[in-house]
Design a protein around this motif. Structure first.
Motif, PDB file in Angstrom:
ATOM      1  N   PHE A   1      -8.880  12.523   4.535  1.00  0.00           N
ATOM      2  CA  PHE A   1      -8.282  11.589   3.582  1.00  0.00           C
ATOM      3  C   PHE A   1      -7.182  10.717   4.176  1.00  0.00           C
ATOM      4  N   VAL A   2      -6.528  11.193   5.235  1.00  0.00           N
ATOM      5  CA  VAL A   2      -5.462  10.413   5.865  1.00  0.00           C
ATOM      6  C   VAL A   2      -5.571  10.547   7.382  1.00  0.00           C
ATOM      7  N   PRO A   3      -5.045   9.579   8.128  1.00  0.00           N
ATOM      8  CA  PRO A   3      -5.002   9.733   9.584  1.00  0.00           C
ATOM      9  C   PRO A   3      -4.086  10.893   9.963  1.00  0.00           C
ATOM     10  N   ARG A   4      -4.313  11.459  11.127  1.00  0.00           N
ATOM     11  CA  ARG A   4      -3.448  12.547  11.574  1.00  0.00           C
ATOM     12  C   ARG A   4      -1.988  12.102  11.708  1.00  0.00           C
ATOM     13  N   SER A   5      -1.768  10.806  11.847  1.00  0.00           N
ATOM     14  CA  SER A   5      -0.399  10.304  11.954  1.00  0.00           C
ATOM     15  C   SER A   5       0.385  10.497  10.662  1.00  0.00           C
ATOM     16  N   ASN A   6      -0.288  10.808   9.559  1.00  0.00           N
ATOM     17  CA  ASN A   6       0.381  11.103   8.288  1.00  0.00           C
ATOM     18  C   ASN A   6       0.630  12.604   8.103  1.00  0.00           C
ATOM     19  N   LEU A   7       0.184  13.410   9.061  1.00  0.00           N
ATOM     20  CA  LEU A   7       0.329  14.858   8.958  1.00  0.00           C
ATOM     21  C   LEU A   7       1.478  15.338   9.840  1.00  0.00           C
ATOM     22  N   TYR A   8       2.274  16.240   9.297  1.00  0.00           N
ATOM     23  CA  TYR A   8       3.415  16.809  10.013  1.00  0.00           C
ATOM     24  C   TYR A   8       3.217  18.320  10.134  1.00  0.00           C
ATOM     25  N   VAL A   9       3.202  18.810  11.357  1.00  0.00           N
ATOM     26  CA  VAL A   9       2.995  20.236  11.603  1.00  0.00           C
ATOM     27  C   VAL A   9       4.245  20.786  12.275  1.00  0.00           C
TER      28      VAL A   9
ATOM     29  N   LYS B   1       2.794  25.567  -7.325  1.00  0.00           N
ATOM     30  CA  LYS B   1       4.036  25.172  -6.667  1.00  0.00           C
ATOM     31  C   LYS B   1       4.360  23.697  -6.906  1.00  0.00           C
ATOM     32  N   PRO B   2       5.634  23.385  -7.157  1.00  0.00           N
ATOM     33  CA  PRO B   2       6.070  21.993  -7.320  1.00  0.00           C
ATOM     34  C   PRO B   2       6.192  21.316  -5.957  1.00  0.00           C
ATOM     35  N   CYS B   3       5.064  21.160  -5.288  1.00  0.00           N
ATOM     36  CA  CYS B   3       5.044  20.829  -3.866  1.00  0.00           C
ATOM     37  C   CYS B   3       4.729  19.377  -3.563  1.00  0.00           C
ATOM     38  N   ILE B   4       4.537  18.554  -4.602  1.00  0.00           N
ATOM     39  CA  ILE B   4       4.238  17.132  -4.424  1.00  0.00           C
ATOM     40  C   ILE B   4       5.408  16.358  -5.009  1.00  0.00           C
ATOM     41  N   ILE B   5       6.154  15.662  -4.160  1.00  0.00           N
ATOM     42  CA  ILE B   5       7.422  15.074  -4.592  1.00  0.00           C
ATOM     43  C   ILE B   5       7.514  13.605  -4.184  1.00  0.00           C
TER      44      ILE B   5
ATOM     45  N   PHE C   1       8.422   7.576   2.553  1.00  0.00           N
ATOM     46  CA  PHE C   1       7.061   7.661   2.030  1.00  0.00           C
ATOM     47  C   PHE C   1       7.100   7.694   0.503  1.00  0.00           C
ATOM     48  N   ASP C   2       6.058   7.169  -0.116  1.00  0.00           N
ATOM     49  CA  ASP C   2       5.979   7.197  -1.579  1.00  0.00           C
ATOM     50  C   ASP C   2       5.790   8.618  -2.105  1.00  0.00           C
ATOM     51  N   ARG C   3       5.032   9.418  -1.361  1.00  0.00           N
ATOM     52  CA  ARG C   3       4.800  10.812  -1.745  1.00  0.00           C
ATOM     53  C   ARG C   3       4.917  11.703  -0.517  1.00  0.00           C
ATOM     54  N   VAL C   4       5.481  12.887  -0.734  1.00  0.00           N
ATOM     55  CA  VAL C   4       5.528  13.910   0.299  1.00  0.00           C
ATOM     56  C   VAL C   4       4.928  15.185  -0.283  1.00  0.00           C
ATOM     57  N   ILE C   5       4.059  15.805   0.481  1.00  0.00           N
ATOM     58  CA  ILE C   5       3.391  17.038   0.065  1.00  0.00           C
ATOM     59  C   ILE C   5       3.706  18.111   1.100  1.00  0.00           C
TER      60      ILE C   5
ATOM     61  N   MET D   1       0.848  -1.192   0.000  1.00  0.00           N
ATOM     62  CA  MET D   1       0.000   0.000   0.000  1.00  0.00           C
ATOM     63  C   MET D   1       0.887   1.247   0.000  1.00  0.00           C
ATOM     64  N   LYS D   2       0.617   2.189  -0.895  1.00  0.00           N
ATOM     65  CA  LYS D   2       1.431   3.392  -0.996  1.00  0.00           C
ATOM     66  C   LYS D   2       1.153   4.324   0.185  1.00  0.00           C
ATOM     67  N   SER D   3       2.168   5.120   0.505  1.00  0.00           N
ATOM     68  CA  SER D   3       2.064   5.988   1.687  1.00  0.00           C
ATOM     69  C   SER D   3       2.347   7.435   1.325  1.00  0.00           C
ATOM     70  N   VAL D   4       1.833   8.346   2.171  1.00  0.00           N
ATOM     71  CA  VAL D   4       1.997   9.771   1.931  1.00  0.00           C
ATOM     72  C   VAL D   4       2.231  10.492   3.248  1.00  0.00           C
ATOM     73  N   ALA D   5       3.089  11.511   3.203  1.00  0.00           N
ATOM     74  CA  ALA D   5       3.280  12.425   4.334  1.00  0.00           C
ATOM     75  C   ALA D   5       2.934  13.823   3.857  1.00  0.00           C
ATOM     76  N   ILE D   6       2.188  14.568   4.675  1.00  0.00           N
ATOM     77  CA  ILE D   6       1.743  15.916   4.315  1.00  0.00           C
ATOM     78  C   ILE D   6       2.227  16.870   5.395  1.00  0.00           C
ATOM     79  N   LEU D   7       2.946  17.913   4.973  1.00  0.00           N
ATOM     80  CA  LEU D   7       3.576  18.834   5.911  1.00  0.00           C
ATOM     81  C   LEU D   7       3.041  20.245   5.764  1.00  0.00           C
ATOM     82  N   THR D   8       3.077  20.975   6.878  1.00  0.00           N
ATOM     83  CA  THR D   8       2.866  22.414   6.855  1.00  0.00           C
ATOM     84  C   THR D   8       3.653  23.026   8.006  1.00  0.00           C
ATOM     85  N   MET D   9       3.657  24.341   8.054  1.00  0.00           N
ATOM     86  CA  MET D   9       4.370  25.065   9.107  1.00  0.00           C
ATOM     87  C   MET D   9       3.465  26.184   9.607  1.00  0.00           C
ATOM     88  N   VAL D  10       3.439  26.383  10.919  1.00  0.00           N
ATOM     89  CA  VAL D  10       2.473  27.319  11.481  1.00  0.00           C
ATOM     90  C   VAL D  10       3.150  28.309  12.417  1.00  0.00           C
TER      91      VAL D  10
END
Length: 289
Positions: A27-35, A157-161, A84-88, A1-10
């Motif tokens: 769309f994803v559990p909070r465990s896939n989110l990075y703040v 933005k080229p933000c999905i890598i 991760f397969d994808r990072v956003i 199963m492919k995986s994704v990490a999604i990041l932001t900064m606050v």
């Protein structure tokens, strides 16, 4: 199963973080989110409970602050591509949405794309000054209350890598010539989506880049954007009839074909301007977020 990490900064961005978290946790559990937290650590750790939170030190503002921040973000996101397969990565006032005619899950779409770098097409979500709209209600979908956008190619933005990269300041540029500009993904830049929210934030941003001793502006951090406190008068409604698609074919093509390598920064830059004509988005977007 492919995986994704999604990041932001606050940093002092409660409303935007609420919208960002509410959207992605569909769309994803909070465990896939990075703040990444730049201030008021305890407060934002509580807001982002269940997410991966990282406390980032905040050195005094200086002309190279944003350059240093984006080097850090590039390194962190690049490291996560090894796991991760994808990072956003998006700024906290940016939402990447999938056009409903292509489906209802942006993560499924993103994980199915084979390209190493994917860009959504950028638009500004703007509250028109011509309309007397009520204050935003965060309990209701944002796009059902704010439905006018302006074409803004630099926010594509080229933000999905999927591989390590280097981003330029602001995340607008990358050290790759080839990117895939999706016709299904839209990056909604929310800076101007609500006048009250904007004005409160703009005043704080300007204070951040003002030397408290001299009152002089510190050139560099955030660029000219952090020094502005009113931009709504620049935008006018082009048409109140919904457009069929958020594509803006001509500026999209021009932006995509304008790539030039910048030896000094080591990234490929694309040129384009922020348009000021407002267009009503298709009604199918109303409940996307």
């Amino acid at each position: 199963m492919k995986s994704v990490a999604i990041l932001t900064m606050v940093y002092d961005d409660d409303i935007y973080l609420k919208i960002w978290l509410s959207y992605w946790e569909k769309f994803v559990p909070r465990s896939n989110l990075y703040v990444l937290i730049h201030a008021d650590y305890g407060h934002y750790e509580q807001m982002a409970s269940g997410c991966n939170t990282i406390r980032i030190a905040r050195p005094p503002m200086h002309a190279g602050s944003e350059v240093s921040r984006w080097k850090m973000l590039s390194s962190l996101a690049s490291g996560l591509t090894l796991m991760f397969d994808r990072v956003i990565y998006t700024d906290v006032d940016e939402i990447i949405a999938l056009d409903p005619k292509h489906g209802n899950n942006p993560i499924d779409y993103i994980l199915d794309r084979p390209e190493p770098v994917v860009s959504p097409f950028g638009v500004d979500l703007v509250e028109p000054i011509e309309l007397d709209l009520p204050a935003i209600d965060l309990s209701r979908p944002i796009l059902s209350q704010r439905s006018f956008v302006a074409c803004n190619p630099p926010y594509s933005k080229p933000c999905i890598i999927s591989d390590p990269v280097i981003w330029g300041t602001g995340g607008h540029f990358i050290n790759r010539e080839e990117i895939y500009l999706s016709d299904a993904l839209v990056l909604f830049h929310l800076k101007l989506f609500d006048k009250l929210t904007y004005r409160e934030r703009a005043a704080k941003r300007k204070a951040m880049v003002t030397d408290p001793e001299t009152g002089e502006l510190i050139m560099g951090p955030g660029g000219k954007e952090w020094m502005r406190t009113d931009e709504f008068h620049e935008y006018t409604i082009e048409s109140r009839q919904p457009i069929n698609n958020i594509d803006f074919r001509r500026p999209r093509k021009k932006w995509l074909e304008s790539a030039k390598f910048n030896r000094r920064s080591g990234v490929w830059r694309r040129s384009g301007r922020s348009h000021k004509q407002l267009h009503r988005i298709p009604e199918r977007f109303d409940n996307v977020f």
